[in-house]
Design a protein around this motif. Structure first.
Motif, short mmCIF file in Angstrom:
data_model
loop_
_atom_site.label_atom_id
_atom_site.label_comp_id
_atom_site.label_asym_id
_atom_site.label_seq_id
_atom_site.Cartn_x
_atom_site.Cartn_y
_atom_site.Cartn_z
N ARG A 174 0.92 -1.25 -0.10
CA ARG A 174 -0.02 -0.09 -0.07
C ARG A 174 0.89 1.16 0.21
NH1 ARG A 174 -5.31 -1.86 3.79
NH2 ARG A 174 -5.98 -3.41 2.64
N ALA A 175 1.88 1.23 0.69
CA ALA A 175 2.89 2.25 0.87
C ALA A 175 3.45 2.40 -0.73
CB ALA A 175 3.86 1.92 1.63
N GLN A 176 3.74 1.39 -1.34
CA GLN A 176 4.38 1.51 -2.93
C GLN A 176 3.40 2.01 -3.61
OE1 GLN A 176 7.67 0.25 -3.92
NE2 GLN A 176 6.86 1.56 -5.45
N ALA A 177 1.90 1.67 -3.56
CA ALA A 177 1.05 2.08 -4.30
C ALA A 177 1.02 3.80 -4.33
CB ALA A 177 -0.26 1.61 -4.38
N MET A 178 0.87 4.31 -3.30
CA MET A 178 1.07 5.73 -2.83
C MET A 178 2.50 6.33 -3.28
SD MET A 178 -0.48 5.67 1.04
CE MET A 178 -0.31 7.39 1.23
N ARG B 119 3.17 9.50 -6.24
CA ARG B 119 3.82 10.33 -5.73
C ARG B 119 2.97 10.98 -4.64
NH1 ARG B 119 8.54 8.73 -6.25
NH2 ARG B 119 9.29 10.94 -5.86
N ALA B 120 1.97 10.42 -3.91
CA ALA B 120 1.00 10.77 -2.98
C ALA B 120 1.39 11.39 -1.60
CB ALA B 120 -0.23 10.09 -2.89
N TYR B 121 1.23 12.68 -1.51
CA TYR B 121 1.84 13.13 -0.11
C TYR B 121 3.01 13.09 0.12
CZ TYR B 121 -3.25 11.67 0.94
OH TYR B 121 -4.54 11.55 0.93
N LEU B 122 4.10 12.92 -0.75
CA LEU B 122 5.37 13.04 -0.41
C LEU B 122 6.04 14.54 -0.10
CD1 LEU B 122 6.85 10.69 -3.35
CD2 LEU B 122 6.64 10.15 -1.06
N HIS B 123 5.11 15.27 -0.41
CA HIS B 123 5.86 16.65 -0.09
C HIS B 123 5.72 17.01 1.46
CE1 HIS B 123 1.40 16.87 -0.58
NE2 HIS B 123 1.44 18.23 0.03
N TRP B 124 4.61 16.29 2.05
CA TRP B 124 4.42 16.30 3.49
C TRP B 124 5.85 15.72 4.15
CZ3 TRP B 124 -1.33 15.29 5.24
CH2 TRP B 124 -1.96 16.15 4.36
N TYR B 125 6.27 14.85 3.62
CA TYR B 125 7.60 14.24 3.99
C TYR B 125 8.70 15.08 3.83
CZ TYR B 125 4.50 10.42 5.63
OH TYR B 125 3.63 9.79 6.31
N ARG B 126 8.96 15.34 2.51
CA ARG B 126 10.01 16.35 2.25
C ARG B 126 10.40 17.70 3.15
NH1 ARG B 126 8.64 14.83 -3.96
NH2 ARG B 126 9.92 13.12 -4.23
N ARG B 127 9.19 17.98 3.29
CA ARG B 127 9.23 19.29 4.24
C ARG B 127 9.93 19.14 5.48
NH1 ARG B 127 3.80 22.18 6.70
NH2 ARG B 127 4.96 23.92 7.69
N TYR B 128 10.09 17.89 5.96
CA TYR B 128 10.75 17.61 6.97
C TYR B 128 11.91 16.69 6.96
CZ TYR B 128 6.77 19.57 9.24
OH TYR B 128 5.66 20.12 9.62
N GLY B 129 12.64 16.72 5.54
CA GLY B 129 13.74 16.29 5.54
C GLY B 129 13.90 14.60 5.12
N CYS B 130 12.63 13.96 4.62
CA CYS B 130 12.43 12.77 4.39
C CYS B 130 12.76 12.75 2.83
CB CYS B 130 11.27 12.03 4.78
SG CYS B 130 11.26 10.36 4.68
N GLU B 131 13.61 11.95 2.26
CA GLU B 131 13.75 12.03 0.93
C GLU B 131 13.39 10.76 0.27
OE1 GLU B 131 14.42 14.53 -0.71
OE2 GLU B 131 14.93 16.04 0.81
#
Length: 448
Positions: free
Chosen positions: A404-408, A412-424
């Motif tokens: 399910r994480a792979q499908a998201m 490219r769903a919600y990835l900007h929420w993680y990149r905002r805090y340094g998760c690449e």
């Protein structure tokens, strides 16, 4: 800006003395509760110990000044404030109750990295400062039991970062994680990312993971509630969040509270059960996710019935049709009628060995601990059977989270929420690779 405050819980206690206490203190552990889920389950755990534990049984979890060996941390104050109001006679140190004023938005990356400002000490720094002081109070630090969830930002993100930091700072100590997986149907839109990243961190930095799934806990808590409160007009009794937390805490007590069979003549535990669980059930570093089930009964101990009741719920086959197997199994028996179990011991262990499909190449897949009293229900003739297994059904959850994480991730769903805090992207790719390796190991467990 992140503003961090400390909340405190006061209480009175007398220091302990004596040779038994001194010997046990040398192998003392630290209990670390992170996030709403971890603190709520921890609260139920301490309530059981405070109400029912014997003097010998308290040694492993209380310091010389009678303070609880626990650090409670959350990014919001409401849960820890509630604990302060409800726990009356137990004693937490002021510096060990650490709270912030801003949640982590159910975001692993926010929980892991914390606030982007440097004007305040982060929750991670404050927790590690309290952790260091707890370690220094001990003659010999032996390890940490971590309570948290896979879903929330604090439990998954900060919990993962604490595992990493503790492993790097105190590499000789054990780390046993007790983690709760979210409902399969969904609790937050980010739960699959959070679970993916947290599971990968646990695989890298923990020695063992007691994995509870909310759907499974809900079913088991519903069975217990139905037995206590029979259905009225075909309506099943409601299962509360506290019922679920109480069930998980009960399983922890069944496994981690000292047992008579691991004690010296002076009634001091020689193995500290959390670390004995790791040594018993996690002999291979590639497979460390443990499944737990428990049955409690009152009255005469009919162990065959108790065993059958527990084994009925064991997953037999994966969604792909692979037969499940167990690397190792531990049965913790607590009963005031201990002789009745000894008579049936061989029969019970054989049934468990067959039901859990223990691998034939492990010469001693079954282990049994026995205690002569049931702390979970000490007021009457009662008995409990808690079974913890390194079972390949853990791969079903891990595989589902990964897919399910792979499908998201592919969308490219919600990835900007993680990149905002340094998760690449590298963090996600590494997590996918780590969990793929775990699933592969469990899928081939019965073929070795």
């Amino acid at each position: 800006m992140e503003t961090v405050t400390r909340d405190c819980l006061t209480g009175e206690g007398q220091p302990r003395h004596g040779a038994c206490w001194e010997r046990t203190q040398e192998m003392s552990l630290i209990w670390l509760q992170v996030g709403q889920c971890g603190n709520q389950i921890g609260h139920e755990w301490w309530q059981i110990l405070h109400n029912n534990a014997s003097e010998e049984g308290r040694y492993n979890y209380f310091s010389r000044d009678n303070s609880i060996n626990a650090i409670c941390v959350d990014s919001e104050p409401k849960v820890i404030r509630k604990i302060r109001k409800q726990v009356k006679k137990s004693c937490f140190r002021d510096s060990n109750l650490i709270v912030g004023r801003r949640g982590r938005g159910n975001n692993w990356a926010f929980g892991y990295s914390g606030s982007c400002t440097n004007t305040e000490k982060s929750l991670l720094d404050l927790t590690m400062e309290s952790f260091r002081k707890e370690v220094e109070r001990r003659d010999c630090y032996s390890g940490t039991v971590l309570l948290h969830s896979l879903c929330g930002g604090t439990g998954s993100g900060l919990g993962a970062h604490l595992c990493e930091e503790i492993r790097d700072t105190y590499p000789a100590g054990h780390i046993l994680s007790m983690t709760v997986a979210p409902h399969e149907n969904g609790e937050t839109p980010l739960q699959h990312y959070n679970s993916l990243l947290c599971l990968a961190w646990l695989q890298r930095y923990c020695d063992g993971v007691l994995l509870f799934q909310n759907d499974d806990v809900l079913r088991r808590a519903a069975d217990l509630t139905e037995k206590k409160m029979p259905m009225v007009s075909g309506v099943q009794p409601a299962v509360s969040l506290r019922d679920m937390n109480t069930y998980i805490a009960s399983c922890l007590v069944g496994l981690l509270y000292p047992v008579h069979s691991l004690a010296t003549r002076s009634s001091v535990s020689i193995g500290l059960e959390p670390w004995e669980i790791i040594r018993t059930l996690c002999p291979m570093s590639t497979m460390k996710f443990l499944q737990t089930a428990q049955v409690n009964r009152r009255g005469t101990a009919f162990w065959d019935r108790v065993t059958s009741s527990l084994t009925q719920t064991i997953p037999r086959v994966s969604p792909e049709g692979h037969m499940h197997h167990s690397l190792s199994v531990l049965a913790a028996v607590r009963s005031s009628q201990d002789n009745s179990f000894l008579i049936k011991q061989d029969s019970v262990l054989n049934k468990l060995k067959q039901a859990y499909r223990c691998v034939p190449w492990n010469p001693r897949p079954m282990n049994c601990w026995i205690d002569t009293e049931n702390i979970l229900d000490p007021s009457c003739h009662s008995h409990s059977l808690t079974v913890c297994a390194n079972h390949s059904s853990a791969a079903d959850l891990i595989s589902r989270v990964r897919q399910r994480a792979q499908a998201m991730y592919s969308a490219r769903a919600y990835l900007h929420w993680y990149r905002r805090y340094g998760c690449e992207d590298e963090d996600f790719e590494s997590a996918f690779c780590t969990l793929d390796g775990v699933v592969e190991e469990y899928r081939h467990l019965g073929q070795q």
